[in-house]
Design a protein around this motif. Structure first.
Motif, PDB file in Angstrom:
ATOM      1  N   UNK A 263      54.737  33.918 -23.856  1.00 53.73           N
ATOM      2  CA  UNK A 263      55.332  34.432 -25.088  1.00 53.73           C
ATOM      3  C   UNK A 263      55.292  33.379 -26.185  1.00 53.73           C
TER       4      UNK A 263
ATOM      5  N   UNK B 231      46.724  33.173 -36.097  1.00 53.76           N
ATOM      6  CA  UNK B 231      45.722  34.217 -36.283  1.00 53.76           C
ATOM      7  C   UNK B 231      45.975  35.027 -37.543  1.00 53.76           C
ATOM      8  N   UNK B 232      47.222  35.407 -37.731  1.00 50.49           N
ATOM      9  CA  UNK B 232      47.523  36.254 -38.886  1.00 50.49           C
ATOM     10  C   UNK B 232      47.365  35.488 -40.201  1.00 50.49           C
TER      11      UNK B 232
ATOM     12  N   UNK C 200      45.226  33.085 -40.706  1.00 45.02           N
ATOM     13  CA  UNK C 200      43.784  33.016 -40.943  1.00 45.02           C
ATOM     14  C   UNK C 200      43.258  34.350 -41.468  1.00 45.02           C
TER      15      UNK C 200
ATOM     16  N   UNK D 190      51.719  32.696 -27.252  1.00 42.45           N
ATOM     17  CA  UNK D 190      51.224  33.822 -28.044  1.00 42.45           C
ATOM     18  C   UNK D 190      51.815  33.828 -29.434  1.00 42.45           C
TER      19      UNK D 190
ATOM     20  N   UNK E 253      49.733  31.628 -31.357  1.00 48.99           N
ATOM     21  CA  UNK E 253      48.414  32.207 -31.642  1.00 48.99           C
ATOM     22  C   UNK E 253      48.504  33.319 -32.675  1.00 48.99           C
ATOM     23  N   UNK E 254      49.544  34.136 -32.550  1.00 47.38           N
ATOM     24  CA  UNK E 254      49.684  35.253 -33.482  1.00 47.38           C
ATOM     25  C   UNK E 254      49.895  34.723 -34.902  1.00 47.38           C
TER      26      UNK E 254
END
Ligand code: HEM
Ligand SMILES: [Cu+2]
Ligand SMILES: [Cu+2]
Lengths: 342, 586
Positions: free
Chosen positions: A140, A150-151, A153, A143, A146-147
């Motif tokens: 969790x 990622x968002x 970017x 992630x 990463x989330x």
């Protein structure tokens, strides 16, 4: 290389076959005896060892592939946002490789360690809240990172900040080819619709629109280095997808709708050609081509179709050239405007 | 419930129009296997083309006739093969073949019911599936070839015969076939749901259900909620194709002809399709995970680790699977904000998935592992579930998907996580429940050979495809030879095809073992794997109504393996709790 593999594979096949034949024989010999013990210690031992062997082989093959095959993967991104995507890619890869490299040995390792034995007794263990909290929590947290990354970017890529006005170019797709339409000196595309297609006006540009006259239709996509470009996509018939792998750009071309993607190329074709990794790749490719008696290849950026669109989907390409501003302007001057074309 | 023992049965009611769930399970299995042979066979054909694009293969000439004169297939038939391969594998083998077989076989047996809630509807479900299979196969023989717009049949390509020949009669048959298939799925799923809810034997509370049943139950719910949406998508497509409507079509000129359609959106189709399409991958995967839970626990001689977490993650995955469909559409030009939402929900699925993977691995820890072929395939499943699952983190991330969407990276990802895992689950199920299906046992050693060859070849086929994708190679390409930048991928393609051919041929071992054992295998005892679940309390010879006498009562959960204090390393669910157990349970 190829022949070596063929030989290895053939050997494997033969080994498997002889194994199978032997097993047929053994199984017919023991037909009479019918015990209820379905697997015995010998089976468990053999299969347990095979598990470990497989793990070694699997990771060995993985390392081999990384060593052999990473060369064929795409070179550095040739666009500004592409570098950002590659960064995210590398970090995500780091995360998933860690997960992969940790869990597979656990799986096959445990399989080996706890292979059944007649007088072994399994430990009765229903659950363990602390452990479970741990392995829910760790993914969790990772992630969440990463989330977020990622968002960020994604939002940078999709909503770029403009310091200068992007050059507008339309990419037009049809079965089976591409064309580009530059917006010209006013940097505004004239209105277009398939219903207006007629004669040389293959893109259906509206001649009565004031923005049309200076539009420029071309069969190659030239882009000046360092200038943001806003690609607008249109399709005449079915869905195509404009894929520019070297720039980390992809967008569907959808009939009846317009889509767009903005990016800034930052490596010219010439610069890309002189990168050591590219020189190596071209050499490798040309060696293969020479074997087959084909012309040598010189690297060019390319836009290809990446949405199934019919028989020649595999051959829809548009040459892309990135050059310095001056060279680009020279090229531009040689092209016909829409008005001249009519 | 009264039992049906005294029914008079003819050949036809027993073997063809049977309403007995065990017979229907076999029918699904055999039909699924035949479809599987066709589907895998097709993939071998197009692997020949991908690895050796100009080579002349007499076999292609022989099989494909006018579509491969001189032994080189045409681009049209290549796309057709890819399309029908995908359709068959996803729907006919891994949806109907897998769920149809094991939901039918195991739901009544493991919950303690005499049959499905409605045997008749169950029979209809099979026959719709059968006709649907026949229609799909018959589409291979029409003049202009079968559907060839990819298994996702995106319009306008699928709507316009002018755009691709397969979108003529072939596509019509595809749509008819899939409509029948959807009816079959819905009838089956409704039956499964009602049966699980209503027909559980005394003592079989929801928290005592084996994880197989949980998986089948949730799968059925997913199917009921999502297949109707696919049906509506197909229906609108049928209207566009045949009745001149414009749901998906607008401003199109194709093959020199200007169409009158205006105002439709091809993207609408994609939303509808993927609203089914994503849950569909879990409709395929969950039953396989359920099967492996059962097989791993039984053969580890240990309770499945974290039963509640396993049920919880099945439910979480099922729920999330309905709000992630947009990850297939990041590059359709969707609003970037919407893309962010789908990225967020998609990456969340990694959490329950990771929980499941860890629970499987921990179940092995300190077990007494019995490596039956079923156990081998289940361990293989956990391995591919992880390997394929981790790349989902890449593809689910919209920013990264921009560059690998629709490349071979995707082909690698979904084959490993969904294709291989589910196929392994299917094999595990067949090896494990073969004694229940046929009263006989499969040959163990052939099972081992089958497993190892299949497992190695499976990775050999799909692992290298990641690199192809990272080289930017698009999927659904008839050949890569038109782009010199892909010339140095030829080697990899050859390796992949070798593994595919060997792996494909190795399935002969399984087929031989299956049919030989069904007819001449050694007779099985009643409970060959010393398992706890109810199906092993039924007699080896099938009887209508499953139990000759009363249906047994259930007293405990299904995972009491190696419980301290017990003499044996398993305690079937029908064994009452001892005083001591009651005192120490929580
Ligand atoms: C021997 C085994 C198999 C091989 C060699 C194989 C190979 C391939 C290849 C090369 C493609 C074409 C990729 C492309 O051009 O887009 C493909 C497509 C596909 N395969 Fe397989 N596959 C195999 C088994 C399976 C299984 C078990 C499944 C079950 C999920 C499956 C489902 C699909 C799907 C859904 C597609 C996409 C079809 C489309 O693009 O419309 N395949 N397969
Ligand atoms: Cu195209
Ligand atoms: Cu999905």
């Amino acid at each position: 290389m190829e022949t070596l593999l063929v030989i290895v594979v053939a050997l494997l096949a033969v080994a498997a076959l002889t194994q199978a034949v032997r097993i047929f024989e053994i199984s017919s010999q023991i037909k009479g005896t019918d015990t209820d013990v379905k697997v015995d210690d010998r089976d468990n031992n053999t299969q347990g060892w095979l598990m470990i062997l497989f793990l070694v082989f699997f990771f060995g093959a993985f390392a081999w592939m990384v060593n052999e095959y990473m060369d064929v993967t795409l070179p550095v991104a040739a666009s500004e946002h592409g570098a950002e995507i590659d960064n995210l890619w590398n970090i995500s890869m780091g995360v998933i490789l860690t997960a992969f490299l940790v869990t597979q040995p656990l799986l096959f390792g445990f399989a080996f360690m706890f292979r059944g034995r007649k007088n072994r007794k399994a430990t009765y263990m229903e659950h363990n809240n602390r452990l479970e909290l741990f392995w829910t929590g760790v993914p969790a947290v990772v992630l969440a990172g990463l989330i977020l990354y990622g968002l960020t970017t994604w939002s940078n890529v999709m909503n770029p900040e403009n310091t200068e006005e992007p050059m507008v170019v339309e990419i037009y797709a049809k079965q089976f080819g591409w064309q580009a339409r530059y917006a010209g000196s006013d940097n505004e595309l004239g209105y277009a619709n398939v219903r207006l297609i007629e004669g040389v006006n293959t893109l259906g540009v509206d001649p009565s629109d004031e923005h049309s006259a200076n539009d420029i239709v071309t069969n190659e996509l030239h882009l000046p280095k360092g200038r943001p470009v806003l690609l607008k996509f249109r399709s005449q018939d079915v869905i195509h997808s404009a894929y520019l792998p070297h720039f980390r750009v992809q967008m569907n071309c959808v009939p009846g709708t317009r889509t767009q993607f903005q990016f800034t190329p930052n490596i010219t074709t010439a610069e890309m050609r002189s990168k050591p990794e590219m020189i190596k790749k071209v050499k490798r490719v040309n060696a293969l081509r020479a074997e087959r008696g084909e012309d040598p290849w010189e690297f060019d950026y390319v836009l290809l179709c990446n949405k199934i669109c019919g028989a020649a989907h595999y051959n829809m390409q548009l040459k892309v050239v990135v050059e310095e501003e001056g060279a680009f302007n020279d090229w531009m001057k040689q092209q016909q405007t829409f008005a001249e074309m009519l | 419930m009264e039992s049906h023992e005294h029914h008079k049965e003819t050949f036809i009611t027993k073997y063809i129009f049977s309403t007995d769930h065990k017979m229907i399970a076999k029918q699904f299995l055999i039909t699924g296997m035949i479809m599987g042979i066709i589907g895998v066979g097709m993939s071998l054909l197009f692997r020949l083309q991908l690895a050796w694009p100009d080579h002349e293969w007499p076999i292609l000439d022989a099989l494909l006739g006018k579509w491969a004169e001189d032994g080189v297939m045409t681009p049209d038939i290549y796309l057709a093969l890819v399309t029908i391969h995908g359709t068959i594998m996803v729907f006919f083998v891994l949806t109907a073949g897998l769920s149809g077989t094991f939901s039918n076989l195991l739901i009544p047996l493991q919950i303690g019911a005499r049959d499905m809630a409605s045997g008749f509807i169950n029979m209809l479900s099979y026959w719709f599936f059968f006709v649907s299979s026949v229609v799909m196969i018959s589409s291979l023989f029409v003049e202009n070839g079968p559907a060839s717009a990819g298994w996702t049949i995106y319009p306008p390509l699928s709507a316009l015969p002018q755009a691709i020949p397969g979108s003529g009669t072939g596509m019509t048959l595809w749509l008819v076939s899939m409509s029948l298939f959807i009816v079959s799925s819905l009838l089956g799923a409704l039956n499964y749901i009602v049966t699980v809810l209503n027909l559980r034997t005394k003592g079989m509370s929801m928290t005592r259900l084996p994880l197989t049943i949980w998986a089948f139950f949730v799968t059925a719910i997913l199917g009921v909620l999502s297949f109707p949406v696919l049906f509506s998508a197909a229906l609108l497509l049928i209207f566009d194709r045949s009745f001149g409507t414009s749901f998906y079509l607008s401003d199109i000129m194709v093959a020199g002809e200007l169409l009158t359609n205006q105002g439709g959106s091809p993207i609408l189709y994609q939303h509808l399709f993927w609203f089914l399409g994503h849950p569909e991958v879990y409709i395929i995967l969950l039953p396989a995970l359920g099967i492996s839970s059962e097989v791993i626990s039984t053969n580890a001689r240990k309770p499945i680790f974290g039963y509640r977490a396993m049920v919880g993650s099945i439910l979480a995955i099922a729920f999330l699977s309905f709000i992630v469909w947009g990850h297939h559409m990041f590059v359709t030009g969707m609003n970037p904000f919407l893309g962010s939402v789908f990225t967020f929900t998609t990456l969340l699925i990694a959490i329950p998935s990771a929980v499941k993977a860890f629970n499987y691995i921990t179940t092995l820890w300190k077990g007494n592992l019995q490596f039956t072929p079923a156990m081998m395939f289940s361990i293989g499943l956990v391995s591919t579930f992880i390997t394929g699952g981790v790349t989902g983190l890449i593809l689910g991330d919209s920013a990264l998907d921009i560059n690998v969407h629709d490349t071979y990276f995707v082909v690698a990802h979904f084959h490993i996580v969904m294709g291989l895992s589910a196929i392994f689950g299917l094999f595990a199920g067949v090896y494990h429940w073969f004694p229940k299906l046929f009263g006989r046992r499969m040959n163990k050693n052939l099972g081992y050979v089958h497993f190892w060859v299949t497992f190695i070849c499976a990775y050999g086929v799909f692992f290298p495809m990641h690199f192809l994708g990272m080289a930017g190679l698009p999927r659904r390409y008839y050949t890569n030879t038109n782009f010199p930048m892909f010339d140095d991928l030829a080697d990899i393609n050859v390796v992949v095809s070798y593994f595919a051919i060997i792996g494909g041929i190795a399935q002969v071992i399984f087929i031989y073992n299956f049919f030989y054992s069904a007819l001449r295998g050694k007779k099985s005892s009643q409970n060959p794997w010393r398992s706890n679940t109810l199906e092993w309390t039924t007699p080896v010879e099938h009887v209508h109504g499953n139990w000759p006498g009363e249906i047994p009562e259930v007293h405990r959960w299904p995972y009491d393996y190696s419980k301290p204090g017990a003499d044996e390393d398993f305690i079937p669910q029908i064994v009452p709790m001892t005083e001591e157990e009651i005192a120490t349970s929580h």
